[in-house]
Design a protein around this motif. Structure first.
Motif, PDB file in Angstrom:
ATOM      1  N   GLU A 108     -83.263 -18.083  31.747  1.00  0.00           N
ATOM      2  CA  GLU A 108     -83.332 -16.658  31.386  1.00  0.00           C
ATOM      3  C   GLU A 108     -81.969 -15.988  31.349  1.00  0.00           C
ATOM      4  O   GLU A 108     -81.034 -16.386  32.023  1.00  0.00           O
ATOM      5  N   SER A 149     -88.475 -15.803  28.447  1.00  0.00           N
ATOM      6  CA  SER A 149     -88.083 -15.698  27.040  1.00  0.00           C
ATOM      7  C   SER A 149     -89.161 -16.237  26.123  1.00  0.00           C
ATOM      8  O   SER A 149     -89.819 -17.231  26.451  1.00  0.00           O
ATOM      9  N   TRP A 153     -82.470 -18.301  25.087  1.00  0.00           N
ATOM     10  CA  TRP A 153     -81.132 -17.976  24.552  1.00  0.00           C
ATOM     11  C   TRP A 153     -80.170 -19.124  24.778  1.00  0.00           C
ATOM     12  O   TRP A 153     -79.128 -19.215  24.153  1.00  0.00           O
ATOM     13  N   ASP A 176     -89.585 -11.952  26.722  1.00  0.00           N
ATOM     14  CA  ASP A 176     -88.280 -11.440  26.326  1.00  0.00           C
ATOM     15  C   ASP A 176     -88.015 -12.025  24.944  1.00  0.00           C
ATOM     16  O   ASP A 176     -87.736 -13.217  24.799  1.00  0.00           O
TER      17      ASP A 176
END
Ligand code: PLP
Length: 362
Positions: A108, A149, A153, A176
């Motif tokens: 995260e 998420s 990312w 997210d």
């Protein structure tokens, strides 16, 4: 489909292999012009009623554009200033305490980890971190929220599809979507997520200071507004009796300028009116996969990824690689604490951008 028409909309791509939309998307000339036009109105005519009427109209269009990217109704989408703001609003609005557990993953971003750490300290709620791919199976009797998420990312992996079953069992799921919205097709009904927080400045090409929060209609009433100010009230003139909107607009940020909304709306339209969003998703995912394959063929270890727009691979010194790339006007980034360089591949990119990056890899 004519990706070249989309590419031509972004001045930065004339000189630069811009592969950094995971941080901030490229700015379309039309989007900048739309923002400038609002500023001209403000400078030349002043900011009185017509300016505010335009601001409200632009916000309505911005909300509809975001809703379209999520397959949601506009009334289920709040306009926020960032992904993180949406996350904060959800965590602060849920009734969590020492008996409760939040499950999150080991991939995260600080935009989620920061608010989670704060919730752990302030509410004594237990935050349990599990591997990203095991999020769904980690859910137990004390779990009151899964917060993770949609697209990692770090690697570009997609959250397990089984999270939809978690939400179906009544345990809220907060995704997210900073690396999801505008990058890959999203249908919140299919995801069954309860909340989806995302950014306007990344894959949607909008300004910093824009974002969205989707709230499942079944949670409109259950998630109280943590910051009712006058812009997110049903009837701001009702004095102390003024109540927040009944739908997701109750979570709207307290201020959003006409120029920011004009930029956000125009940025969305550029993709819509050139190649269209479905073709954009397809083109970006195909290019990203092509880059991943080329990197693998050159002996690089590519992080396990999904059909997304992020490609991360191992370099001995990722920061030095990103700096060397910058000297060649190739924009990629390192990820502090991880062994990867990350390239963000959008529908505005083409093979020439990939070739310029790959030329740096022996
Ligand atoms: C997965 C993820 N979450 C959250 C954030 C923070 O986004 P924002 O600046 O919109 O709060 C980012 C930014 O890179 C991100 O990649």
């Amino acid at each position: 489909m004519e990706p070249a028409r989309l590419r031509a909309a972004y001045p930065v791509l004339r000189e630069t292999a811009y592969l950094n939309a995971g941080t901030c998307g490229p700015v379309a000339e039309e989007a900048a012009q739309a923002a400038r036009a609002e500023l001209h109105v403000a400078t030349d005519d002043g900011r009185w009623m017509p300016y505010f009427e335009r601001m409200i109209d632009l916000q309505t269009r911005q909300r509809s554009a975001y809703a379209a990217r999520l397959g949601a109704a506009a009334s289920d989408v709040a306009l926020t200033t960032s992904t993180s703001e949406g996350i904060v609003r959800v965590l602060a609005g849920l009734d969590l305490g020492p008996e409760d557990e939040i499950i999150t993953s080991d991939e995260e971003h600080p935009g989620l980890i920061g608010p989670l750490g704060h919730a752990a300290r302030r509410l004594q709620v237990h935050v349990r971190t599990v591997p990203f791919e095991r999020l769904a199976e980690a859910v137990g009797p004390a779990t009151k929220l899964v917060a993770a998420s949609h697209v990692s990312w770090v690697t570009g992996q997609v959250a397990p599809a089984e999270l939809r079953d978690v939400a179906a069992r009544g345990i809220p799921v907060l995704l997210d979507g900073a690396q999801g919205v505008g990058a890959i097709p999203i249908d919140v009904a299919e995801l069954r997520c309860t909340f989806y927080a995302a950014a306007g400045q990344k894959w949607l090409g909008g300004p910093v200071g824009t974002g969205l929060l989707y709230v499942d209609p079944a949670w409109h009433e259950r998630l109280p507004s943590i910051g009712p100010t006058y812009l997110n009230l049903q009837d701001p003139g009702a004095g102390l009796d003024a109540a927040p909107h009944v739908d997701a607009r109750r979570h709207d940020a307290s201020a959003l300028s006409a120029e920011a909304s004009a930029w956000a709306v125009a940025a969305h339209e550029v993709v819509d009116t050139t190649i269209g969003w479905p073709a954009a998703y397809e083109h970006a995912a195909t290019l990203a996969q092509q880059l991943a394959d080329e990197l693998t063929a050159r002996g690089r270890e590519v992080a396990p990824r999904g059909r997304t727009t992020l490609v991360s691979w191992v370099e001995d010194d990722p920061k030095a690689f990103a700096q060397r790339a910058l000297a060649h006007r190739v924009i990629v980034r390192d990820l502090p604490g991880w062994p990867y360089v990350r390239a963000s591949v959008g529908a505005w990119n083409d093979e020439s951008d990939l070739e310029r990056l790959l030329a740096l890899i022996p």
